[in-house]
Write a protein that holds these residues in place. Sequence first.
Motif, PDB file in Angstrom:
ATOM      1  N   MET A 136      43.349  31.513  70.150  1.00 30.06           N
ATOM      2  CA  MET A 136      42.049  31.164  70.718  1.00 30.06           C
ATOM      3  C   MET A 136      41.724  32.054  71.912  1.00 30.06           C
ATOM      4  SD  MET A 136      40.549  28.817  68.971  1.00 30.06           S
ATOM      5  CE  MET A 136      39.276  28.388  70.136  1.00 30.06           C
ATOM      6  N   VAL A 137      40.610  32.763  71.816  1.00 30.10           N
ATOM      7  CA  VAL A 137      40.158  33.652  72.883  1.00 30.10           C
ATOM      8  C   VAL A 137      39.166  32.932  73.797  1.00 30.10           C
ATOM      9  CG1 VAL A 137      38.923  35.814  73.352  1.00 30.10           C
ATOM     10  CG2 VAL A 137      40.557  35.692  71.462  1.00 30.10           C
ATOM     11  N   ALA A 138      38.274  32.132  73.205  1.00 32.54           N
ATOM     12  CA  ALA A 138      37.260  31.425  73.986  1.00 32.54           C
ATOM     13  C   ALA A 138      36.824  30.171  73.251  1.00 32.54           C
ATOM     14  CB  ALA A 138      36.063  32.333  74.229  1.00 32.54           C
ATOM     15  N   MET A 148      45.881  17.469  58.199  1.00 35.01           N
ATOM     16  CA  MET A 148      46.057  17.442  59.647  1.00 35.01           C
ATOM     17  C   MET A 148      44.883  18.111  60.350  1.00 35.01           C
ATOM     18  SD  MET A 148      50.114  18.341  59.779  1.00 35.01           S
ATOM     19  CE  MET A 148      49.971  19.746  58.696  1.00 35.01           C
ATOM     20  N   VAL A 149      44.633  17.664  61.593  1.00 33.77           N
ATOM     21  CA  VAL A 149      43.601  18.273  62.435  1.00 33.77           C
ATOM     22  C   VAL A 149      44.208  18.507  63.815  1.00 33.77           C
ATOM     23  CG1 VAL A 149      41.304  18.031  63.445  1.00 33.77           C
ATOM     24  CG2 VAL A 149      41.787  16.999  61.220  1.00 33.77           C
ATOM     25  N   TYR A 150      44.066  19.733  64.322  1.00 34.00           N
ATOM     26  CA  TYR A 150      44.546  20.091  65.649  1.00 34.00           C
ATOM     27  C   TYR A 150      43.359  20.581  66.461  1.00 34.00           C
ATOM     28  CZ  TYR A 150      49.065  20.312  63.263  1.00 34.00           C
ATOM     29  OH  TYR A 150      50.178  20.028  62.523  1.00 34.00           O
ATOM     30  N   THR A 151      43.249  20.152  67.713  1.00 33.81           N
ATOM     31  CA  THR A 151      42.248  20.697  68.611  1.00 33.81           C
ATOM     32  C   THR A 151      42.879  21.855  69.356  1.00 33.81           C
ATOM     33  OG1 THR A 151      41.129  18.581  68.832  1.00 33.81           O
ATOM     34  CG2 THR A 151      40.714  20.218  70.554  1.00 33.81           C
ATOM     35  N   LEU A 152      42.249  23.025  69.255  1.00 37.46           N
ATOM     36  CA  LEU A 152      42.754  24.230  69.904  1.00 37.46           C
ATOM     37  C   LEU A 152      41.769  24.677  70.976  1.00 37.46           C
ATOM     38  CD1 LEU A 152      43.866  26.221  66.713  1.00 37.46           C
ATOM     39  CD2 LEU A 152      45.293  24.810  68.202  1.00 37.46           C
ATOM     40  N   ASN A 153      42.303  25.033  72.143  1.00 33.98           N
ATOM     41  CA  ASN A 153      41.495  25.497  73.263  1.00 33.98           C
ATOM     42  C   ASN A 153      41.918  26.907  73.636  1.00 33.98           C
ATOM     43  OD1 ASN A 153      40.032  22.956  73.835  1.00 33.98           O
ATOM     44  ND2 ASN A 153      42.100  22.187  74.202  1.00 33.98           N
ATOM     45  N   GLU A 154      41.139  27.548  74.500  1.00 31.81           N
ATOM     46  CA  GLU A 154      41.424  28.905  74.945  1.00 31.81           C
ATOM     47  C   GLU A 154      42.895  29.045  75.339  1.00 31.81           C
ATOM     48  OE1 GLU A 154      39.987  31.798  78.543  1.00 31.81           O
ATOM     49  OE2 GLU A 154      38.481  30.490  77.609  1.00 31.81           O
ATOM     50  N   GLY A 155      43.566  30.059  74.771  1.00 33.86           N
ATOM     51  CA  GLY A 155      44.980  30.303  75.053  1.00 33.86           C
ATOM     52  C   GLY A 155      45.928  29.653  74.062  1.00 33.86           C
ATOM     53  N   PRO A 175      30.085  28.533  70.741  1.00 33.80           N
ATOM     54  CA  PRO A 175      30.943  29.071  69.679  1.00 33.80           C
ATOM     55  C   PRO A 175      32.410  29.102  70.105  1.00 33.80           C
ATOM     56  CG  PRO A 175      29.054  30.509  70.077  1.00 33.80           C
ATOM     57  CD  PRO A 175      29.082  29.502  71.184  1.00 33.80           C
ATOM     58  N   ALA A 176      33.289  29.023  69.128  1.00 33.20           N
ATOM     59  CA  ALA A 176      34.730  29.214  69.340  1.00 33.20           C
ATOM     60  C   ALA A 176      35.056  30.615  68.843  1.00 33.20           C
ATOM     61  CB  ALA A 176      35.528  28.172  68.570  1.00 33.20           C
ATOM     62  N   LYS A 177      35.894  31.326  69.591  1.00 32.74           N
ATOM     63  CA  LYS A 177      36.239  32.693  69.216  1.00 32.74           C
ATOM     64  C   LYS A 177      37.756  32.808  69.194  1.00 32.74           C
ATOM     65  CE  LYS A 177      34.756  37.340  70.358  1.00 32.74           C
ATOM     66  NZ  LYS A 177      33.902  38.127  71.238  1.00 32.74           N
ATOM     67  N   PHE A 178      38.291  33.374  68.073  1.00 33.20           N
ATOM     68  CA  PHE A 178      39.744  33.512  67.970  1.00 33.20           C
ATOM     69  C   PHE A 178      40.116  34.789  67.235  1.00 33.20           C
ATOM     70  CE2 PHE A 178      38.431  31.051  64.301  1.00 33.20           C
ATOM     71  CZ  PHE A 178      39.203  31.515  63.253  1.00 33.20           C
ATOM     72  N   LEU A 179      41.302  35.274  67.550  1.00 31.53           N
ATOM     73  CA  LEU A 179      41.887  36.407  66.850  1.00 31.53           C
ATOM     74  C   LEU A 179      42.673  35.837  65.679  1.00 31.53           C
ATOM     75  CD1 LEU A 179      42.706  39.423  66.684  1.00 31.53           C
ATOM     76  CD2 LEU A 179      44.671  38.852  68.123  1.00 31.53           C
TER      77      LEU A 179
END
Length: 184
Positions: A136-138, A148-155, A175-179
């Motif tokens: 997660m970048v932003a 399953m469901v996971y909440t992912l935040n920056e980092g 928006p959510a931004k991830f690599l």
Amino acid sequence: MTEQLKDIGARLSMLRESMGLTPEKIAAALDVPVEDYLLYEAGEKDFSFSFLYNVAGILGVDVVDLISGETPKLSLCTVVRAGGGYEINRRKAYDYKHLAFTFRNKKAEPFMVTVEPKGDIIPERHAHEGQEFNYMVAGSMDFYLGDMVYTLNEGDSVYFDSSVPHAMKANGDTPAKFLAIVMK
């Protein structure tokens, strides 16, 4: 449908025919109805990234070869500047930028992915061969993997078996931004 879909469909058909494969054989390998596969070849059905990734593997080509019609030429190094990359807009809520689109014989497919907020709509899950790493970048997003469901935040990051159906949904109004690094 768009010209890009028709062009991709024509490349699918040409590659399949050049390999001597029937639509039925490809559809069976992808586990999709042959009618749907023929709609993809006709450019009348939109592609998920998982579909493109899986069919590229079956046909022995790079995903970018299918999308762009151009074969990457580099095998030593490729540099993509900030905000760059080959844009792949296959889904309204997802914006992919391929970060190694000119590199030949990749062992991994790196993407910068932006997921637009879509309210309370649960996204459709897709699967493809291999493994995937997302960082997660932003922003914040819910990551769906099977049941399953996971909440992912920056980092935050997640590494997973991408043959398990998965999807992402941006949280809130941004928006959510991830690599995403997809490994074959």
